[in-house]
Design a protein around this motif. Structure first.
Motif, PDB file in Angstrom:
ATOM      1  N   LYS A 194    -106.077  -0.163  80.079  1.00  0.00           N
ATOM      2  CA  LYS A 194    -104.697  -0.446  80.492  1.00  0.00           C
ATOM      3  C   LYS A 194    -104.525  -0.471  82.005  1.00  0.00           C
ATOM      4  O   LYS A 194    -103.676   0.211  82.571  1.00  0.00           O
ATOM      5  CB  LYS A 194    -103.737   0.562  79.864  1.00  0.00           C
ATOM      6  N   VAL A 195    -105.326  -1.284  82.663  1.00  0.00           N
ATOM      7  CA  VAL A 195    -105.178  -1.481  84.098  1.00  0.00           C
ATOM      8  C   VAL A 195    -104.016  -2.460  84.291  1.00  0.00           C
ATOM      9  O   VAL A 195    -104.051  -3.579  83.782  1.00  0.00           O
ATOM     10  CB  VAL A 195    -106.462  -2.049  84.736  1.00  0.00           C
ATOM     11  N   HIS A 196    -102.991  -2.035  85.005  1.00  0.00           N
ATOM     12  CA  HIS A 196    -101.819  -2.885  85.223  1.00  0.00           C
ATOM     13  C   HIS A 196    -101.968  -3.638  86.534  1.00  0.00           C
ATOM     14  O   HIS A 196    -102.293  -3.055  87.561  1.00  0.00           O
ATOM     15  CB  HIS A 196    -100.550  -2.035  85.232  1.00  0.00           C
TER      16      HIS A 196
ATOM     17  N   GLU B 180    -114.575  -3.260  79.806  1.00  0.00           N
ATOM     18  CA  GLU B 180    -115.637  -2.364  79.357  1.00  0.00           C
ATOM     19  C   GLU B 180    -116.981  -2.919  79.799  1.00  0.00           C
ATOM     20  O   GLU B 180    -117.285  -4.084  79.578  1.00  0.00           O
ATOM     21  CB  GLU B 180    -115.625  -2.223  77.836  1.00  0.00           C
ATOM     22  N   LEU B 181    -117.764  -2.060  80.428  1.00  0.00           N
ATOM     23  CA  LEU B 181    -119.140  -2.389  80.799  1.00  0.00           C
ATOM     24  C   LEU B 181    -120.049  -1.658  79.829  1.00  0.00           C
ATOM     25  O   LEU B 181    -120.010  -0.439  79.721  1.00  0.00           O
ATOM     26  CB  LEU B 181    -119.440  -1.955  82.234  1.00  0.00           C
ATOM     27  N   LYS B 182    -120.830  -2.428  79.107  1.00  0.00           N
ATOM     28  CA  LYS B 182    -121.785  -1.852  78.152  1.00  0.00           C
ATOM     29  C   LYS B 182    -123.079  -2.650  78.299  1.00  0.00           C
ATOM     30  O   LYS B 182    -123.090  -3.863  78.061  1.00  0.00           O
ATOM     31  CB  LYS B 182    -121.233  -1.967  76.736  1.00  0.00           C
ATOM     32  N   GLY B 183    -124.133  -1.971  78.717  1.00  0.00           N
ATOM     33  CA  GLY B 183    -125.392  -2.676  78.949  1.00  0.00           C
ATOM     34  C   GLY B 183    -125.239  -3.635  80.107  1.00  0.00           C
ATOM     35  O   GLY B 183    -124.894  -3.239  81.211  1.00  0.00           O
ATOM     36  N   GLU B 184    -125.460  -4.914  79.838  1.00  0.00           N
ATOM     37  CA  GLU B 184    -125.358  -5.922  80.889  1.00  0.00           C
ATOM     38  C   GLU B 184    -124.182  -6.860  80.675  1.00  0.00           C
ATOM     39  O   GLU B 184    -124.173  -7.985  81.176  1.00  0.00           O
ATOM     40  CB  GLU B 184    -126.668  -6.692  80.975  1.00  0.00           C
ATOM     41  N   VAL B 185    -123.176  -6.399  79.921  1.00  0.00           N
ATOM     42  CA  VAL B 185    -122.012  -7.242  79.620  1.00  0.00           C
ATOM     43  C   VAL B 185    -120.725  -6.504  79.974  1.00  0.00           C
ATOM     44  O   VAL B 185    -120.542  -5.340  79.617  1.00  0.00           O
ATOM     45  CB  VAL B 185    -121.991  -7.636  78.123  1.00  0.00           C
ATOM     46  N   VAL B 186    -119.846  -7.200  80.701  1.00  0.00           N
ATOM     47  CA  VAL B 186    -118.500  -6.700  80.970  1.00  0.00           C
ATOM     48  C   VAL B 186    -117.550  -7.527  80.111  1.00  0.00           C
ATOM     49  O   VAL B 186    -117.553  -8.754  80.183  1.00  0.00           O
ATOM     50  CB  VAL B 186    -118.106  -6.855  82.458  1.00  0.00           C
ATOM     51  N   THR B 187    -116.752  -6.846  79.286  1.00  0.00           N
ATOM     52  CA  THR B 187    -115.767  -7.526  78.459  1.00  0.00           C
ATOM     53  C   THR B 187    -114.382  -7.179  78.980  1.00  0.00           C
ATOM     54  O   THR B 187    -114.021  -6.006  79.080  1.00  0.00           O
ATOM     55  CB  THR B 187    -115.898  -7.096  76.984  1.00  0.00           C
ATOM     56  N   VAL B 188    -113.628  -8.212  79.326  1.00  0.00           N
ATOM     57  CA  VAL B 188    -112.259  -8.042  79.817  1.00  0.00           C
ATOM     58  C   VAL B 188    -111.328  -8.490  78.702  1.00  0.00           C
ATOM     59  O   VAL B 188    -111.466  -9.590  78.172  1.00  0.00           O
ATOM     60  CB  VAL B 188    -112.013  -8.869  81.100  1.00  0.00           C
ATOM     61  N   SER B 189    -110.372  -7.626  78.330  1.00  0.00           N
ATOM     62  CA  SER B 189    -109.465  -7.905  77.216  1.00  0.00           C
ATOM     63  C   SER B 189    -108.020  -7.714  77.651  1.00  0.00           C
ATOM     64  O   SER B 189    -107.709  -6.782  78.392  1.00  0.00           O
ATOM     65  CB  SER B 189    -109.741  -6.953  76.049  1.00  0.00           C
ATOM     66  N   PRO B 190    -107.121  -8.580  77.162  1.00  0.00           N
ATOM     67  CA  PRO B 190    -105.710  -8.398  77.488  1.00  0.00           C
ATOM     68  C   PRO B 190    -105.145  -7.190  76.749  1.00  0.00           C
ATOM     69  O   PRO B 190    -105.622  -6.820  75.688  1.00  0.00           O
ATOM     70  CB  PRO B 190    -105.070  -9.688  76.979  1.00  0.00           C
ATOM     71  N   VAL B 191    -104.140  -6.573  77.332  1.00  0.00           N
ATOM     72  CA  VAL B 191    -103.410  -5.496  76.671  1.00  0.00           C
ATOM     73  C   VAL B 191    -101.963  -5.972  76.573  1.00  0.00           C
ATOM     74  O   VAL B 191    -101.338  -6.261  77.595  1.00  0.00           O
ATOM     75  CB  VAL B 191    -103.484  -4.177  77.468  1.00  0.00           C
ATOM     76  N   GLY B 192    -101.457  -6.078  75.360  1.00  0.00           N
ATOM     77  CA  GLY B 192    -100.092  -6.580  75.179  1.00  0.00           C
ATOM     78  C   GLY B 192    -100.012  -8.037  75.574  1.00  0.00           C
ATOM     79  O   GLY B 192    -100.966  -8.800  75.436  1.00  0.00           O
ATOM     80  N   ASP B 193     -98.868  -8.436  76.108  1.00  0.00           N
ATOM     81  CA  ASP B 193     -98.674  -9.814  76.541  1.00  0.00           C
ATOM     82  C   ASP B 193     -99.192  -9.972  77.964  1.00  0.00           C
ATOM     83  O   ASP B 193     -98.536  -9.587  78.919  1.00  0.00           O
ATOM     84  CB  ASP B 193     -97.193 -10.193  76.478  1.00  0.00           C
ATOM     85  N   ALA B 194    -100.384 -10.528  78.083  1.00  0.00           N
ATOM     86  CA  ALA B 194    -100.997 -10.727  79.401  1.00  0.00           C
ATOM     87  C   ALA B 194    -100.915 -12.191  79.800  1.00  0.00           C
ATOM     88  O   ALA B 194    -101.742 -12.693  80.544  1.00  0.00           O
ATOM     89  CB  ALA B 194    -102.448 -10.255  79.378  1.00  0.00           C
ATOM     90  N   GLY B 195     -99.911 -12.896  79.283  1.00  0.00           N
ATOM     91  CA  GLY B 195     -99.746 -14.312  79.576  1.00  0.00           C
ATOM     92  C   GLY B 195     -99.777 -14.589  81.071  1.00  0.00           C
ATOM     93  O   GLY B 195     -99.147 -13.888  81.849  1.00  0.00           O
ATOM     94  N   GLY B 196    -100.537 -15.582  81.473  1.00  0.00           N
ATOM     95  CA  GLY B 196    -100.650 -15.941  82.873  1.00  0.00           C
ATOM     96  C   GLY B 196    -101.750 -15.224  83.625  1.00  0.00           C
ATOM     97  O   GLY B 196    -101.971 -15.488  84.795  1.00  0.00           O
TER      98      GLY B 196
END
Length: 132
Positions: A75-77, A86-102
């Motif tokens: 929940k980084v605003h 999330e950084l796991k191994g050699e992959v960073v996954t960026v995911s929206p939280v709530g309405d991250a439109g734009g």
């Protein structure tokens, strides 16, 4: 293991009932040493988390301490939107939280991806987030 020891040592000076840090340990020094935990969080977010605020972007370049299998920023605003990374191994996954439109994420390939769901990047590439 070292990070766990450092975290344990850092939390040793916190006092109940709210876990407030004191400046020099329990019942010593300033009883509300807020700059200590602030610096501690800043080292986690800007150090290992790799967050760098630019004039119109937020760069993300996460790294893991030795022996730590993953790191998650929840929940980084940023500019009215929120995301998790999330950084796991050699992959960073960026995911929206709530309405991250734009909110868009761009990797080293220069392609801006709308955060409508999880987006994966290599851990060795900088990620730039921007609102459009």
């Amino acid at each position: 293991i070292i990070l766990k020891m450092e975290l344990t040592g850092a939390l040793r000076g916190s006092e109940e009932p709210f876990g407030v840090w004191s400046e020099m340990g329990i019942n010593k020094g300033n009883p509300h040493f807020v700059t200590g935990p602030g610096g501690f969080l800043q080292s986690l977010l800007n150090g290992y988390g790799g967050l760098q605020l630019g004039e119109s972007t937020l760069a993300l370049r996460m790294t893991l301490p030795v022996g730590v299998p993953s790191l998650t920023l929840r929940k980084v605003h940023y500019r009215g939107r929120a995301f998790s990374a999330e950084l796991k191994g050699e992959v960073v996954t960026v995911s929206p939280v709530g309405d991250a439109g734009g909110l868009f994420a761009t990797g080293s390939d220069g392609v801006a991806r709308a955060l409508t769901g999880p987006v994966a990047f290599r851990s060795d590439e900088p990620i730039v987030l921007a609102v459009r």
